[in-house]
Design a protein around this motif. Structure first.
Motif, PDB file in Angstrom:
ATOM      1  N   VAL A  77      76.446 -61.905  65.523  1.00 49.38           N
ATOM      2  CA  VAL A  77      75.188 -61.586  65.739  1.00 49.38           C
ATOM      3  C   VAL A  77      74.150 -62.139  66.670  1.00 49.38           C
ATOM      4  CG1 VAL A  77      73.193 -60.376  64.337  1.00 49.38           C
ATOM      5  CG2 VAL A  77      75.435 -60.294  63.457  1.00 49.38           C
ATOM      6  N   ARG A  78      73.556 -61.596  67.489  1.00 46.70           N
ATOM      7  CA  ARG A  78      72.960 -62.079  68.583  1.00 46.70           C
ATOM      8  C   ARG A  78      71.314 -61.514  68.276  1.00 46.70           C
ATOM      9  NH1 ARG A  78      75.186 -61.103  72.939  1.00 46.70           N
ATOM     10  NH2 ARG A  78      73.653 -60.013  74.375  1.00 46.70           N
ATOM     11  N   ILE A  79      70.437 -62.617  67.999  1.00 41.43           N
ATOM     12  CA  ILE A  79      68.939 -62.221  68.024  1.00 41.43           C
ATOM     13  C   ILE A  79      68.425 -62.256  69.192  1.00 41.43           C
ATOM     14  CG2 ILE A  79      66.758 -62.633  67.014  1.00 41.43           C
ATOM     15  CD1 ILE A  79      68.299 -63.346  64.411  1.00 41.43           C
ATOM     16  N   GLU A  80      67.952 -61.442  70.095  1.00 42.64           N
ATOM     17  CA  GLU A  80      67.445 -61.190  71.628  1.00 42.64           C
ATOM     18  C   GLU A  80      65.915 -61.761  71.275  1.00 42.64           C
ATOM     19  OE1 GLU A  80      69.067 -61.230  74.457  1.00 42.64           O
ATOM     20  OE2 GLU A  80      70.927 -60.318  73.699  1.00 42.64           O
ATOM     21  N   SER A  81      65.225 -61.490  70.292  1.00 39.95           N
ATOM     22  CA  SER A  81      63.999 -61.747  69.842  1.00 39.95           C
ATOM     23  C   SER A  81      63.475 -61.280  68.495  1.00 39.95           C
ATOM     24  CB  SER A  81      63.117 -61.134  70.969  1.00 39.95           C
ATOM     25  OG  SER A  81      61.652 -61.287  70.685  1.00 39.95           O
ATOM     26  N   LEU A  82      62.711 -62.254  67.682  1.00 36.72           N
ATOM     27  CA  LEU A  82      62.289 -61.857  66.541  1.00 36.72           C
ATOM     28  C   LEU A  82      60.986 -62.388  66.439  1.00 36.72           C
ATOM     29  CD1 LEU A  82      62.590 -61.057  63.359  1.00 36.72           C
ATOM     30  CD2 LEU A  82      63.599 -63.425  62.986  1.00 36.72           C
ATOM     31  N   SER A  83      60.030 -61.456  66.132  1.00 32.85           N
ATOM     32  CA  SER A  83      58.751 -62.007  65.901  1.00 32.85           C
ATOM     33  C   SER A  83      58.350 -61.059  64.208  1.00 32.85           C
ATOM     34  CB  SER A  83      57.670 -61.385  66.758  1.00 32.85           C
ATOM     35  OG  SER A  83      58.003 -61.919  68.100  1.00 32.85           O
ATOM     36  N   ALA A  84      57.620 -62.188  63.606  1.00 29.71           N
ATOM     37  CA  ALA A  84      57.092 -61.463  62.518  1.00 29.71           C
ATOM     38  C   ALA A  84      56.112 -62.401  61.645  1.00 29.71           C
ATOM     39  CB  ALA A  84      58.365 -61.349  61.464  1.00 29.71           C
ATOM     40  N   ASP A  85      55.530 -61.842  60.634  1.00 33.22           N
ATOM     41  CA  ASP A  85      54.496 -62.828  59.741  1.00 33.22           C
ATOM     42  C   ASP A  85      55.329 -62.774  58.368  1.00 33.22           C
ATOM     43  OD1 ASP A  85      52.640 -62.747  61.642  1.00 33.22           O
ATOM     44  OD2 ASP A  85      51.297 -61.027  60.592  1.00 33.22           O
ATOM     45  N   CYS A  86      55.687 -64.209  58.147  1.00 33.20           N
ATOM     46  CA  CYS A  86      56.786 -64.365  56.813  1.00 33.20           C
ATOM     47  C   CYS A  86      56.039 -64.966  55.884  1.00 33.20           C
ATOM     48  CB  CYS A  86      58.027 -65.361  57.433  1.00 33.20           C
ATOM     49  SG  CYS A  86      58.833 -64.620  59.013  1.00 33.20           S
ATOM     50  N   ILE A  87      56.720 -64.713  54.663  1.00 26.76           N
ATOM     51  CA  ILE A  87      56.064 -65.176  53.328  1.00 26.76           C
ATOM     52  C   ILE A  87      57.610 -65.662  52.678  1.00 26.76           C
ATOM     53  CG2 ILE A  87      55.101 -64.963  51.275  1.00 26.76           C
ATOM     54  CD1 ILE A  87      53.727 -62.670  52.295  1.00 26.76           C
ATOM     55  N   ILE A  88      57.753 -66.901  52.334  1.00 26.36           N
ATOM     56  CA  ILE A  88      58.764 -67.300  51.330  1.00 26.36           C
ATOM     57  C   ILE A  88      58.424 -68.065  50.061  1.00 26.36           C
ATOM     58  CG2 ILE A  88      60.932 -68.599  51.061  1.00 26.36           C
ATOM     59  CD1 ILE A  88      61.165 -68.374  54.305  1.00 26.36           C
ATOM     60  N   ASP A  89      58.543 -67.430  48.909  1.00 29.78           N
ATOM     61  CA  ASP A  89      58.175 -68.143  47.803  1.00 29.78           C
ATOM     62  C   ASP A  89      59.175 -67.918  46.783  1.00 29.78           C
ATOM     63  OD1 ASP A  89      57.721 -65.602  46.582  1.00 29.78           O
ATOM     64  OD2 ASP A  89      55.593 -65.631  47.202  1.00 29.78           O
ATOM     65  N   ASP A  90      58.958 -68.421  45.600  1.00 31.88           N
ATOM     66  CA  ASP A  90      59.887 -68.240  44.308  1.00 31.88           C
ATOM     67  C   ASP A  90      60.377 -66.951  44.223  1.00 31.88           C
ATOM     68  OD1 ASP A  90      59.509 -70.947  44.137  1.00 31.88           O
ATOM     69  OD2 ASP A  90      58.514 -71.058  42.676  1.00 31.88           O
ATOM     70  N   THR A  91      59.747 -65.859  44.458  1.00 30.88           N
ATOM     71  CA  THR A  91      60.207 -64.588  44.161  1.00 30.88           C
ATOM     72  C   THR A  91      60.576 -63.480  45.345  1.00 30.88           C
ATOM     73  OG1 THR A  91      57.857 -63.697  43.851  1.00 30.88           O
ATOM     74  CG2 THR A  91      58.833 -64.787  41.943  1.00 30.88           C
ATOM     75  N   GLN A  92      60.220 -64.098  46.582  1.00 32.61           N
ATOM     76  CA  GLN A  92      60.322 -63.205  47.667  1.00 32.61           C
ATOM     77  C   GLN A  92      60.579 -63.788  49.124  1.00 32.61           C
ATOM     78  OE1 GLN A  92      56.800 -61.082  49.163  1.00 32.61           O
ATOM     79  NE2 GLN A  92      55.574 -62.831  48.164  1.00 32.61           N
ATOM     80  N   ILE A  93      61.257 -63.102  49.883  1.00 34.06           N
ATOM     81  CA  ILE A  93      61.437 -63.430  51.323  1.00 34.06           C
ATOM     82  C   ILE A  93      60.931 -62.214  51.943  1.00 34.06           C
ATOM     83  CG2 ILE A  93      62.965 -64.276  53.293  1.00 34.06           C
ATOM     84  CD1 ILE A  93      64.605 -65.441  51.257  1.00 34.06           C
ATOM     85  N   THR A  94      59.735 -62.131  52.630  1.00 33.00           N
ATOM     86  CA  THR A  94      59.163 -61.075  53.197  1.00 33.00           C
ATOM     87  C   THR A  94      58.830 -61.239  54.755  1.00 33.00           C
ATOM     88  OG1 THR A  94      58.132 -60.207  51.369  1.00 33.00           O
ATOM     89  CG2 THR A  94      57.385 -59.518  53.449  1.00 33.00           C
ATOM     90  N   LYS A 134      55.163 -57.083  59.812  1.00 36.69           N
ATOM     91  CA  LYS A 134      54.927 -57.097  61.196  1.00 36.69           C
ATOM     92  C   LYS A 134      56.131 -57.386  62.200  1.00 36.69           C
ATOM     93  CE  LYS A 134      49.929 -57.565  60.836  1.00 36.69           C
ATOM     94  NZ  LYS A 134      48.748 -58.134  61.473  1.00 36.69           N
ATOM     95  N   MET A 135      57.448 -57.118  61.627  1.00 37.64           N
ATOM     96  CA  MET A 135      58.574 -57.495  62.100  1.00 37.64           C
ATOM     97  C   MET A 135      58.931 -56.577  63.365  1.00 37.64           C
ATOM     98  SD  MET A 135      62.228 -57.733  60.385  1.00 37.64           S
ATOM     99  CE  MET A 135      62.544 -55.908  60.448  1.00 37.64           C
ATOM    100  N   ARG A 136      59.536 -57.405  64.320  1.00 36.46           N
ATOM    101  CA  ARG A 136      59.862 -56.829  65.269  1.00 36.46           C
ATOM    102  C   ARG A 136      61.346 -57.611  65.751  1.00 36.46           C
ATOM    103  NH1 ARG A 136      59.155 -52.981  69.585  1.00 36.46           N
ATOM    104  NH2 ARG A 136      60.377 -53.719  71.739  1.00 36.46           N
ATOM    105  N   LEU A 137      62.497 -57.141  65.387  1.00 41.70           N
ATOM    106  CA  LEU A 137      63.707 -57.663  65.565  1.00 41.70           C
ATOM    107  C   LEU A 137      64.607 -56.949  66.642  1.00 41.70           C
ATOM    108  CD1 LEU A 137      66.187 -59.608  65.085  1.00 41.70           C
ATOM    109  CD2 LEU A 137      66.610 -57.879  63.125  1.00 41.70           C
ATOM    110  N   GLU A 138      64.858 -57.427  67.898  1.00 46.36           N
ATOM    111  CA  GLU A 138      65.477 -56.997  68.988  1.00 46.36           C
ATOM    112  C   GLU A 138      67.194 -57.611  68.865  1.00 46.36           C
ATOM    113  OE1 GLU A 138      63.378 -57.441  72.621  1.00 46.36           O
ATOM    114  OE2 GLU A 138      61.584 -56.958  71.563  1.00 46.36           O
ATOM    115  N   LEU A 139      68.068 -57.028  69.054  1.00 48.17           N
ATOM    116  CA  LEU A 139      69.401 -57.299  69.182  1.00 48.17           C
ATOM    117  C   LEU A 139      69.815 -56.590  70.362  1.00 48.17           C
ATOM    118  CD1 LEU A 139      70.590 -56.341  65.525  1.00 48.17           C
ATOM    119  CD2 LEU A 139      69.698 -58.449  66.433  1.00 48.17           C
ATOM    120  N   PRO A 140      70.973 -57.157  70.966  1.00 44.70           N
ATOM    121  CA  PRO A 140      71.366 -56.591  72.455  1.00 44.70           C
ATOM    122  C   PRO A 140      71.127 -55.314  72.695  1.00 44.70           C
ATOM    123  CG  PRO A 140      73.103 -58.085  71.435  1.00 44.70           C
ATOM    124  CD  PRO A 140      72.137 -57.955  70.243  1.00 44.70           C
TER     125      PRO A 140
END
Length: 298
Positions: free
Chosen positions: A207-224, A227-233
């Motif tokens: 799996v090749r990620i060409e571009s990933l931009s996002a506002d991320c939150i990681i804590d004890d109960t979530q990975i979020t 505003k994600m923009r994930l570009e694959l081939p």
């Protein structure tokens, strides 16, 4: 324990800065890593250190091993600017961090129950509930990742195996990570909030990620990822993805104890781009235009 170590690092850094000599600074740093090695019972090392007025830090070949003598953390070079440090207020502001050829290798070995970095977490954990043990206020701006690698593993399953071209939930291996993290802060509850900007990478499965931009939150109960923009081939996916759980032990049962949520708006998904998760989709270049809200366990 953490306070003692920070004081030791602080005063050693002051002495090193006053000398303004790379050799002396490196000798002091190697003394500190040697001290940590004995305390942790594993190897912690650094090849060279340069500190300029307690503001600019340059480290070379920083290495931390786990109890199996495998890498937990490595960086070929680490550069950072300390904009503000207060031991009394427990506040650190860092900026302009560059990690070159960083490697992070974390997970659980066969016949073990805890992650390989648990002994480090236990060492710095304090049972003291006074104000001195209040959470640190850590803010970081402008992190640059250059050719980084990240591996997360779980060798406990009896049927563990890696198949070429197929995603393995028990062995996530992301290579050639490049990108920017404009801002990162840790809240009072230990939650991580950070931005990803134009991150590129390749997973072991292909799996090749060409571009990933996002506002991320990681804590004890979530990975979020907001505003994600994930570009694959041949795909563009967004704008939101999340994983919610009771606590991180749910990762031991990702198909039953984790709730996945995906919000798709004006997304284009090429079936061949996701064939690592469903091998029968390989070489199927059909593109789906998707607007949907998907939620539930896998």
């Amino acid at each position: 324990m953490l306070r003692t170590l920070l004081l030791l690092v602080f005063f050693s850094s002051m002495v090193a800065v006053l000398t303004r000599n790379k050799f002396v600074q490196t000798e002091i740093a190697q003394y500190l890593t040697g001290y940590l090695s004995k305390e942790l019972g594993t190897k912690v090392s650094v090849k060279a250190v340069e500190i300029d007025f307690l503001r600019n830090y340059h480290l070379e070949d920083l290495l931390i091993l786990d109890k199996h003598n495998d890498t937990i953390f490595y960086a070929k070079t680490f550069n950072a600017n300390m904009a503000h440090f207060s031991l009394r207020k427990r506040k650190i502001d860092l900026k302009d961090i560059e990690l070159n050829k960083m490697a992070i290798h974390i997970g659980i070995y066969k016949n073990e129950k805890v992650v390989n970095y648990q002994f480090i977490e236990d060492y710095f954990k304090s049972s003291d509930t006074t104000s001195e043990s209040a959470p640190w206020n850590i803010n970081i701006k402008n992190i640059q990742l250059v050719d980084a690698n990240f591996t997360q593993f779980d060798f406990r399953p009896k049927d563990f195996k890696n198949i070429s071209g197929e995603y393995n939930n028990n062995y996530l291996a992301i290579r050639n990570i490049n990108g920017q993290i404009p801002e990162w802060f840790i809240d009072k509850k230990g939650g991580n909030h950070f931005q990803l900007k134009n991150l590129t990478a390749t997973e072991r499965s292909g799996v090749r990620i060409e571009s990933l931009s996002a506002d991320c939150i990681i804590d004890d109960t979530q990975i979020t990822l907001n505003k994600m923009r994930l570009e694959l081939p041949n795909s563009v996916i967004g704008p939101k993805f999340s994983m919610t759980f009771k606590d991180f032990t749910a990762m031991d049962k990702p198909f039953t104890d984790v709730i996945y949520s995906l919000k798709l708006r004006n997304s284009k998904i090429c079936l061949s781009d996701i064939s690592a998760f469903a091998p029968w989709l390989k070489n199927r270049n059909f593109v789906l235009d998707v607007n949907a809200d998907i939620k539930g366990p896998l």
